[in-house]
Design an enzyme around this catalytic site. Structure first.
Site, PDB file in Angstrom:
ATOM      1  N   TRP A   9       5.991  -0.359   2.600  1.00 37.60           N
ATOM      2  CA  TRP A   9       7.392  -0.749   2.384  1.00 37.60           C
ATOM      3  C   TRP A   9       7.943  -0.203   1.068  1.00 37.60           C
ATOM      4  O   TRP A   9       9.153  -0.321   0.811  1.00 37.60           O
ATOM      5  CB  TRP A   9       7.511  -2.279   2.388  1.00 37.60           C
ATOM      6  CG  TRP A   9       7.483  -2.906   3.747  1.00 37.60           C
ATOM      7  CD1 TRP A   9       7.246  -2.267   4.939  1.00 37.60           C
ATOM      8  CD2 TRP A   9       7.693  -4.281   4.069  1.00 37.60           C
ATOM      9  NE1 TRP A   9       7.297  -3.170   5.970  1.00 37.60           N
ATOM     10  CE2 TRP A   9       7.576  -4.414   5.474  1.00 37.60           C
ATOM     11  CE3 TRP A   9       7.974  -5.414   3.307  1.00 37.60           C
ATOM     12  CZ2 TRP A   9       7.720  -5.645   6.119  1.00 37.60           C
ATOM     13  CZ3 TRP A   9       8.122  -6.639   3.959  1.00 37.60           C
ATOM     14  CH2 TRP A   9       8.001  -6.743   5.350  1.00 37.60           C
ATOM     15  N   HIS A  93      -0.905   6.903  -4.471  1.00 40.39           N
ATOM     16  CA  HIS A  93       0.263   7.420  -3.741  1.00 40.39           C
ATOM     17  C   HIS A  93       0.960   8.463  -4.604  1.00 40.39           C
ATOM     18  O   HIS A  93       1.011   8.336  -5.834  1.00 40.39           O
ATOM     19  CB  HIS A  93       1.222   6.273  -3.394  1.00 40.39           C
ATOM     20  CG  HIS A  93       2.288   6.693  -2.437  1.00 40.39           C
ATOM     21  ND1 HIS A  93       3.415   7.367  -2.849  1.00 40.39           N
ATOM     22  CD2 HIS A  93       2.374   6.577  -1.089  1.00 40.39           C
ATOM     23  CE1 HIS A  93       4.148   7.640  -1.786  1.00 40.39           C
ATOM     24  NE2 HIS A  93       3.537   7.172  -0.701  1.00 40.39           N
ATOM     25  N   GLU A 163      -1.212  12.846   2.949  1.00 39.99           N
ATOM     26  CA  GLU A 163       0.249  12.795   2.844  1.00 39.99           C
ATOM     27  C   GLU A 163       0.742  14.017   2.080  1.00 39.99           C
ATOM     28  O   GLU A 163       0.774  14.008   0.845  1.00 39.99           O
ATOM     29  CB  GLU A 163       0.685  11.533   2.082  1.00 39.99           C
ATOM     30  CG  GLU A 163       0.391  10.252   2.806  1.00 39.99           C
ATOM     31  CD  GLU A 163       1.412   9.162   2.462  1.00 39.99           C
ATOM     32  OE1 GLU A 163       1.977   8.588   3.389  1.00 39.99           O
ATOM     33  OE2 GLU A 163       1.651   8.908   1.265  1.00 39.99           O
ATOM     34  N   SER A 211       6.987  11.191   6.951  1.00 42.60           N
ATOM     35  CA  SER A 211       8.081  11.241   7.922  1.00 42.60           C
ATOM     36  C   SER A 211       7.657  10.950   9.357  1.00 42.60           C
ATOM     37  O   SER A 211       8.269  11.484  10.289  1.00 42.60           O
ATOM     38  CB  SER A 211       8.800  12.599   7.865  1.00 42.60           C
ATOM     39  OG  SER A 211       9.299  12.840   6.573  1.00 42.60           O
ATOM     40  N   GLY A 233       6.244   5.096   5.819  1.00 41.66           N
ATOM     41  CA  GLY A 233       7.192   4.600   4.827  1.00 41.66           C
ATOM     42  C   GLY A 233       8.479   4.146   5.479  1.00 41.66           C
ATOM     43  O   GLY A 233       8.570   3.043   6.019  1.00 41.66           O
TER      44      GLY A 233
HETATM   45  P1  PGA Z   1       7.675   8.295   4.825  1.00 41.56           P
HETATM   46  O1  PGA Z   1       6.708   7.756   3.650  1.00 41.56           O
HETATM   47  O2  PGA Z   1       7.084   7.786   6.119  1.00 41.56           O
HETATM   48  O3  PGA Z   1       9.000   7.664   4.499  1.00 41.56           O
HETATM   49  O4  PGA Z   1       7.670   9.770   4.743  1.00 41.56           O
HETATM   50  C1  PGA Z   1       5.318   7.825   3.747  1.00 41.56           C
HETATM   51  C2  PGA Z   1       4.706   7.432   2.422  1.00 41.56           C
HETATM   52  O5  PGA Z   1       5.246   7.825   1.377  1.00 41.56           O
HETATM   53  O6  PGA Z   1       3.688   6.722   2.405  1.00 41.56           O
END
Ligand code: PGA
Length: 248
Positions: A9, A93, A163, A211, A233
């Site tokens: 979140w 992250h 990521e 995304s 996210g």
């Molecule tokens: P997103 O974020 O799904 O909005 O790209 C993923 C994340 O940053 O963990």
């Protein structure tokens, strides 16, 4: 292996009332579909989530202190997370690394989480894919530094979230293709195999994040991208999008 779906979140939503409403909507879907999901929420919302008494929502945190309880103003030690029933914690992250979190601190946080029985979800990912050789060595360095001092018995408890930073929605980037995802997940596994051997590397769960917005891309990343789950996210703030991801 069933998919592991984690909602990140980030610093949302604005109020506890909204947080509870969102978690309730997700819970309803989980009950209907008999699935589970990890919700990694801001720490002030832990109680709101717990008050739902949902067996299908697993509580997650978005960071953990590298320190234990004590004189560390502003830190949230793992012992406190544990007392709230936090089972998963996102570590390293890219949004935290961008604020200057160094490799060594990421490593300390992983060790801390493991020592307390909290599953670390370690974020790994290149800033740019323009030069593949540079992207690969960047990812290798992140893995090698993150895993320093983690024993062969503990390493299988670690979850990796691949990521690519350029594909995270808030960076306005494009989504990675399942092929790009697969290429890097294979490389991440190879790097882990170089340290711990093939047998252990095969047991490590690797998620994709960046995304993921609905059923179609979740299906593609799971089928062709080598992803064993997702770190979501933006779409995790919309119960209907998040549910379609969970339906895969
Ligand atoms: P997103 O974020 O799904 O909005 O790209 C993923 C994340 O940053 O963990």
């Amino acid at each position: 292996m069933s998919l592991l779906v984690i909602a990140n979140w980030k610093a949302n939503p604005k109020t506890q009332i909204e947080a509870k409403k969102l978690a309730k909507a997700i819970h309803q879907y989980l009950v209907k579909s008999k699935k589970t999901a990890v919700l990694a929420v801001p720490a002030p919302f832990f109680d709101a989530i717990k008050s739902l008494k949902s067996k299908r929502i697993i509580l997650g945190a978005q960071d953990i202190s590298s320190f234990s309880t004590g004189a560390h103003t502003g830190e949230t030690p793992g012992e406190i997370l544990k007392s709230f029933g936090v089972n998963y914690v996102i570590i390293g992250h890219s949004e935290r690394r961008a604020l200057g979190e160094p490799h060594a601190v990421v490593n300390q946080k992983i060790l801390k989480a493991l020592s307390l029985g909290i599953t670390p979800v370690v974020c790994i990912g290149e800033l740019s894919r323009e030069h593949l050789d540079r992207a690969l060595s960047f990812v290798r360095l992140q893995i090698e530094t993150a895993l320093v001092g983690i024993s062969r018995t503990k390493i299988t408890k670690v979850v990796i979230a691949y990521e690519p930073v350029w594909a995270i929605s808030s960076n306005n980037g494009r989504q990675a293709t399942p092929e790009e995802c697969n290429e890097m997940i294979v490389y991440i596994r190879k790097t882990i195999a170089d340290i711990y051997g093939q047998t252990i590397a095969k047991q490590i769960r690797i998620l994709y994040g960046g995304s993921v917005s609905g059923k179609k891309d979740a299906t593609d990343f799971a089928k062709h991208g080598g992803a064993q789950g997702f770190l979501v996210g933006r779409a995790s703030l919309d119960p209907s999008s998040f549910s379609t991801i969970l339906s895969v």
